[in-house]
Design a protein around this motif. Structure first.
Motif, PDB file in Angstrom:
ATOM      1  N   LYS A 477      71.191 126.040  20.872  1.00  0.00           N
ATOM      2  CA  LYS A 477      70.755 126.152  19.482  1.00  0.00           C
ATOM      3  C   LYS A 477      71.161 124.942  18.649  1.00  0.00           C
ATOM      4  N   ASP A 478      72.424 124.532  18.748  1.00  0.00           N
ATOM      5  CA  ASP A 478      72.867 123.397  17.944  1.00  0.00           C
ATOM      6  C   ASP A 478      72.246 122.098  18.428  1.00  0.00           C
ATOM      7  N   GLU A 479      72.054 121.960  19.754  1.00  0.00           N
ATOM      8  CA  GLU A 479      71.415 120.763  20.297  1.00  0.00           C
ATOM      9  C   GLU A 479      69.993 120.619  19.770  1.00  0.00           C
ATOM     10  N   PHE A 480      69.272 121.748  19.703  1.00  0.00           N
ATOM     11  CA  PHE A 480      67.872 121.690  19.296  1.00  0.00           C
ATOM     12  C   PHE A 480      67.741 121.234  17.851  1.00  0.00           C
ATOM     13  N   GLU A 481      68.653 121.684  16.987  1.00  0.00           N
ATOM     14  CA  GLU A 481      68.646 121.213  15.599  1.00  0.00           C
ATOM     15  C   GLU A 481      68.836 119.702  15.553  1.00  0.00           C
ATOM     16  N   ASN A 482      69.754 119.195  16.369  1.00  0.00           N
ATOM     17  CA  ASN A 482      69.985 117.750  16.420  1.00  0.00           C
ATOM     18  C   ASN A 482      68.769 117.023  16.986  1.00  0.00           C
ATOM     19  N   PHE A 483      68.149 117.626  18.003  1.00  0.00           N
ATOM     20  CA  PHE A 483      66.948 117.024  18.590  1.00  0.00           C
ATOM     21  C   PHE A 483      65.844 116.903  17.544  1.00  0.00           C
ATOM     22  N   LEU A 484      65.599 117.976  16.793  1.00  0.00           N
ATOM     23  CA  LEU A 484      64.553 117.936  15.777  1.00  0.00           C
ATOM     24  C   LEU A 484      64.843 116.867  14.732  1.00  0.00           C
ATOM     25  N   GLU A 485      66.125 116.696  14.404  1.00  0.00           N
ATOM     26  CA  GLU A 485      66.497 115.717  13.390  1.00  0.00           C
ATOM     27  C   GLU A 485      66.176 114.293  13.822  1.00  0.00           C
ATOM     28  N   MET A 486      66.273 114.029  15.112  1.00  0.00           N
ATOM     29  CA  MET A 486      66.040 112.656  15.571  1.00  0.00           C
ATOM     30  C   MET A 486      64.736 112.502  16.343  1.00  0.00           C
ATOM     31  N   SER A 487      63.891 113.530  16.376  1.00  0.00           N
ATOM     32  CA  SER A 487      62.684 113.488  17.201  1.00  0.00           C
ATOM     33  C   SER A 487      61.745 112.336  16.822  1.00  0.00           C
ATOM     34  N   GLN A 488      61.640 112.038  15.515  1.00  0.00           N
ATOM     35  CA  GLN A 488      60.738 110.951  15.122  1.00  0.00           C
ATOM     36  C   GLN A 488      61.210 109.605  15.660  1.00  0.00           C
ATOM     37  N   TRP A 489      62.537 109.448  15.761  1.00  0.00           N
ATOM     38  CA  TRP A 489      63.070 108.185  16.278  1.00  0.00           C
ATOM     39  C   TRP A 489      62.925 108.134  17.797  1.00  0.00           C
ATOM     40  N   LEU A 490      63.061 109.280  18.455  1.00  0.00           N
ATOM     41  CA  LEU A 490      62.864 109.319  19.906  1.00  0.00           C
ATOM     42  C   LEU A 490      61.438 108.910  20.262  1.00  0.00           C
ATOM     43  N   LYS A 491      60.480 109.351  19.462  1.00  0.00           N
ATOM     44  CA  LYS A 491      59.088 108.990  19.720  1.00  0.00           C
ATOM     45  C   LYS A 491      58.889 107.486  19.598  1.00  0.00           C
ATOM     46  N   LYS A 492      59.484 106.885  18.585  1.00  0.00           N
ATOM     47  CA  LYS A 492      59.342 105.448  18.399  1.00  0.00           C
ATOM     48  C   LYS A 492      60.008 104.657  19.530  1.00  0.00           C
ATOM     49  N   LEU A 493      61.044 105.249  20.141  1.00  0.00           N
ATOM     50  CA  LEU A 493      61.720 104.588  21.255  1.00  0.00           C
ATOM     51  C   LEU A 493      60.895 104.615  22.530  1.00  0.00           C
ATOM     52  N   GLY A 494      59.913 105.506  22.597  1.00  0.00           N
ATOM     53  CA  GLY A 494      59.074 105.578  23.781  1.00  0.00           C
ATOM     54  C   GLY A 494      59.102 106.907  24.497  1.00  0.00           C
ATOM     55  N   PHE A 495      59.793 107.897  23.941  1.00  0.00           N
ATOM     56  CA  PHE A 495      59.765 109.234  24.537  1.00  0.00           C
ATOM     57  C   PHE A 495      58.455 109.925  24.166  1.00  0.00           C
ATOM     58  N   ASP A 496      57.806 110.520  25.141  1.00  0.00           N
ATOM     59  CA  ASP A 496      56.601 111.313  24.921  1.00  0.00           C
ATOM     60  C   ASP A 496      57.013 112.776  25.040  1.00  0.00           C
ATOM     61  N   LEU A 497      57.144 113.468  23.905  1.00  0.00           N
ATOM     62  CA  LEU A 497      57.747 114.793  23.867  1.00  0.00           C
ATOM     63  C   LEU A 497      56.829 115.791  23.182  1.00  0.00           C
ATOM     64  N   VAL A 498      56.838 117.011  23.689  1.00  0.00           N
ATOM     65  CA  VAL A 498      56.083 118.106  23.078  1.00  0.00           C
ATOM     66  C   VAL A 498      57.033 119.288  22.933  1.00  0.00           C
ATOM     67  N   VAL A 499      57.146 119.835  21.709  1.00  0.00           N
ATOM     68  CA  VAL A 499      57.997 120.993  21.460  1.00  0.00           C
ATOM     69  C   VAL A 499      57.163 122.257  21.598  1.00  0.00           C
ATOM     70  N   PHE A 500      57.661 123.198  22.389  1.00  0.00           N
ATOM     71  CA  PHE A 500      57.011 124.501  22.470  1.00  0.00           C
ATOM     72  C   PHE A 500      58.087 125.550  22.724  1.00  0.00           C
ATOM     73  N   GLY A 501      57.823 126.751  22.260  1.00  0.00           N
ATOM     74  CA  GLY A 501      58.850 127.783  22.362  1.00  0.00           C
ATOM     75  C   GLY A 501      59.909 127.567  21.298  1.00  0.00           C
ATOM     76  N   GLU A 502      60.942 128.408  21.341  1.00  0.00           N
ATOM     77  CA  GLU A 502      61.979 128.367  20.306  1.00  0.00           C
ATOM     78  C   GLU A 502      62.872 127.147  20.416  1.00  0.00           C
ATOM     79  N   ARG A 503      63.262 126.755  21.652  1.00  0.00           N
ATOM     80  CA  ARG A 503      64.168 125.614  21.821  1.00  0.00           C
ATOM     81  C   ARG A 503      63.798 124.830  23.074  1.00  0.00           C
ATOM     82  N   THR A 504      62.528 124.772  23.405  1.00  0.00           N
ATOM     83  CA  THR A 504      62.079 124.154  24.655  1.00  0.00           C
ATOM     84  C   THR A 504      61.274 122.902  24.356  1.00  0.00           C
ATOM     85  N   VAL A 505      61.517 121.869  25.148  1.00  0.00           N
ATOM     86  CA  VAL A 505      60.843 120.586  24.977  1.00  0.00           C
ATOM     87  C   VAL A 505      60.238 120.158  26.304  1.00  0.00           C
ATOM     88  N   LEU A 506      58.975 119.731  26.270  1.00  0.00           N
ATOM     89  CA  LEU A 506      58.303 119.176  27.448  1.00  0.00           C
ATOM     90  C   LEU A 506      58.356 117.657  27.351  1.00  0.00           C
TER      91      LEU A 506
END
Length: 603
Positions: A477-506
């Motif tokens: 739960k706490d990790e996912f909040e942190n992930f959401l906070e930095m997700s826009q920067w992860l995308k710019k770094l080159g991560f191709d990510l899709v969020v689905f479910g309550e705390r699941t990332v593809l």
């Protein structure tokens, strides 16, 4: 002999403030003390509600047994408690609280309102205090249980307010604390609300495994092993992460003794010893460990915070924990080959000497283009800017400073990139015109990745290296909040990510500059580092760049070949600040021939 009149008794108000400082360090301390009182009162539901900053408005409510009017008034007198009554009780403490200092300490440095109703009573009681002084005691209506509202913490000790952490840091610490409480009391439900929004919801669970599944996710818990029960005198319960779940910090280790979340260097060392040769020395396992020990064998009266404890038989406890951890993991990890530097199942080396080629761990065979993942993070293709970098390296490294040795050759052109040698898999040594340069490979690579990341944030998103098989990651739960906070920067770094479910990332793609992937562990490490960065003053994009650089850089102990060392040196001296890494540590040092000759008595 001390002069008469110099020693005097402090006034009671000042004594109370001094004592309160030992118990109430920050809003987190208030939450801890009040939640412990709620659990001791048999609560099945606990709410922590915060408006604005936790020091401004903090409410803890429960459905415990409540108090009578007389008990509520007495609860604010120092050293009043229902937990112990005689000195012998200190040897058999089975409750969270026992010192009788929490409520009076909180009330002495805040504005407090307590509302309570004891089961069976028709009317509840409400007490208001300010700075430790009672303002009003009156009848009040509420359901069974107790609520404590704390406002304007440290209003009468402004010096303490200067040291308060940011709202973000305090809320994260509170979430971590409530998570720990929920692991040791799974039957109780916990709710954290900030500005009207539920930030943490932990419904009651049947057992520890169910509670862990709620917190960490089903896939993660399924990848953990149950801890063996221990022996007579030290009973163990809990779950251990397999070696591949290791993290770059101890944030995912929870240790309890008789249901109390504690800090213990002894138990942490025993846990790490249990994982010896299974994970690298600089990494930490995921673990939830609960020790059940005879209360007479544990001293919890060490510090007012009650987080530190002592064992009467430390050797027995250490050996029990270490041995049970080792045995519990033996069917799952001990067959993994132990690398020379402590890496297990993460790296493969081919060839010898300068012909070694690095294969990025966890990447081989998973790239959509069919590549093997070799030399990830080190793009060797020659480019005009890299050629410029080579020239810059030569120019910079020949400027040794100080007096030039008369024996040094002055007509060489191939200075700066000759006779490279790696020392202890950590430092790169190179000959220069005026002496010697030593480069810290991890710090150098951090500087390179940091500046590349900051450049990405200012420009277009970097291209992703697509994974052949997309990876599904469950976050706590706490990790996912942190992930959401930095997700826009992860995308710019080159991560191709899709969020689905309550705390699941593809995860469909990863940055081409990422040196290791480890089946998603690299992303978890980056998110962890982002959340733990101690510098709240840094903007989020800078924290994201620091996290990516630290977790993506080549480690100390990794053997590099000549091609890799050349790339690293060239890329370092193309950066804007080649002298230091993002943490301020030097990336290289120079030793002049003049200094060497002086040390050897040749001058």
């Amino acid at each position: 002999m001390i002069a008469s009149g110099r020693i005097k008794l402090l006034p009671p108000d000042l004594v109370q403030l001094i004592a309160a400082g030992e118990v109430v360090e920050r809003p987190l301390s208030v939450v801890k003390e009040l939640v412990e009182n709620s659990l001791d009162a048999g609560a099945r539901n606990i709410w922590v509600e915060i408006e604005g900053s936790p020091d401004a408005h903090l409410l803890v409510s429960d459905d415990g047994e409540g108090m009578s009017r007389e008990e509520a008034v007495l609860a604010f007198e120092r050293h009043s408690t229902s937990k112990i009554s005689e000195s012998e009780d200190l040897d058999r403490i089975v409750t969270f609280g026992f010192r009788g200092e929490a409520l009076p300490s909180i009330a002495s440095v805040a504005r407090v309102k307590l509302t309570t109703l004891r089961e069976g009573d028709q009317t509840g009681c409400e007490i208001e205090l300010e700075g430790g002084k009672a303002l009003d005691v009156r009848d009040a209506g509420r359901g069974k249980g107790t609520s404590v509202l704390v406002r304007d913490l440290f209003f009468n000790t402004p010096a303490r307010r200067k040291f308060l952490k940011t709202v973000r840091s305090e809320m994260k610490a509170i979430a971590k604390l409530i998570t720990a409480f929920s692991l040791t009391t799974p039957a109780c439900a916990f709710y954290v609300v900030h500005n009207g929004r539920k930030t943490l919801t932990l419904p009651p669970a049947q057992d520890l495994r169910e509670r862990m599944t709620t917190i960490f996710g089903e896939r993660t818990v399924d990848s953990m092993v149950e801890l063996l029960p221990g022996m007579s005198g030290v009973e163990l319960r809990g779950f251990l992460g397999k070696p591949e779940l290791s993290r770059n910090s101890a944030e995912h280790i929870y240790i309890f003794v008789n249901s109390r979340w504690i800090q213990s260097a002894l138990l942490m060392k025993a846990l790490k010893e249990g994982y010896r040769d299974l994970i690298p020395r600089d990494r930490y396992p995921m673990a939830v460990i609960s020790l059940i020990v005879d209360p007479a064998q544990v001293d919890v009266n060490v510090h007012p915070s009650k987080r530190e404890i002592r064992f009467k038989d430390e050797r027995l406890v250490f050996e029990t924990v270490r041995g049970c951890v080792r045995q519990s993991l033996s069917p799952h990890g001990t067959e993994l080959p132990a690398g020379e530097h402590g890496w297990i199942g993460h790296e493969t080396w081919i060839g010898h000497g300068g012909e070694d080629k690095f294969r990025g761990p966890g990447v081989r065979g998973h790239l959509r283009d069919g590549g093997t993942g070799e030399n990830r993070g080190f793009p060797y293709e020659s480019r005009p800017d890299m050629e410029a970098g080579i020239s810059f390296v030569r120019e910079l490294l020949t400027k040794e400073g100080g007096e030039e040795s008369p024996k040094a050759e002055t007509d060489r052109e191939d200075v700066g990139l000759v006779n490279l040698w790696q020392l202890h898999g950590t430092y790169i040594l190179g000959e220069t015109k005026g002496g010697l340069v030593l480069i810290d490979q991890h710090a150098a690579h951090e500087r390179i990745l940091y500046e590349h990341a900051m450049g990405s944030f200012k420009g277009q998103d970097r291209a992703s290296q697509q994974l052949l098989f997309p990876l599904v990651l469950d976050f706590a739960k706490d990790e996912f909040e942190n992930f959401l906070e930095m997700s826009q920067w992860l995308k710019k770094l080159g991560f191709d990510l899709v969020v689905f479910g309550e705390r699941t990332v593809l995860v469909r793609g990863i940055p081409s500059s990422l040196r290791r992937w480890d089946e998603g562990q690299a992303l978890r490490d980056i998110v962890d580092f982002f959340s733990e960065d101690s510098g709240d003053e840094f903007p989020p994009e800078e924290k994201a760049a620091r996290a990516f650089a630290c977790c993506g850089a080549v480690n100390a102990g990794e053997v590099l070949n000549q091609q890799e060392m050349n790339w690293l040196i060239n890329a370092l001296f193309l950066t804007k600040v080649p002298d230091g890494d993002p943490h301020g540590r030097p990336t290289f040092i120079r030793v002049s021939l003049a200094e060497l000759e002086k040390r050897f008595g040749r001058r």
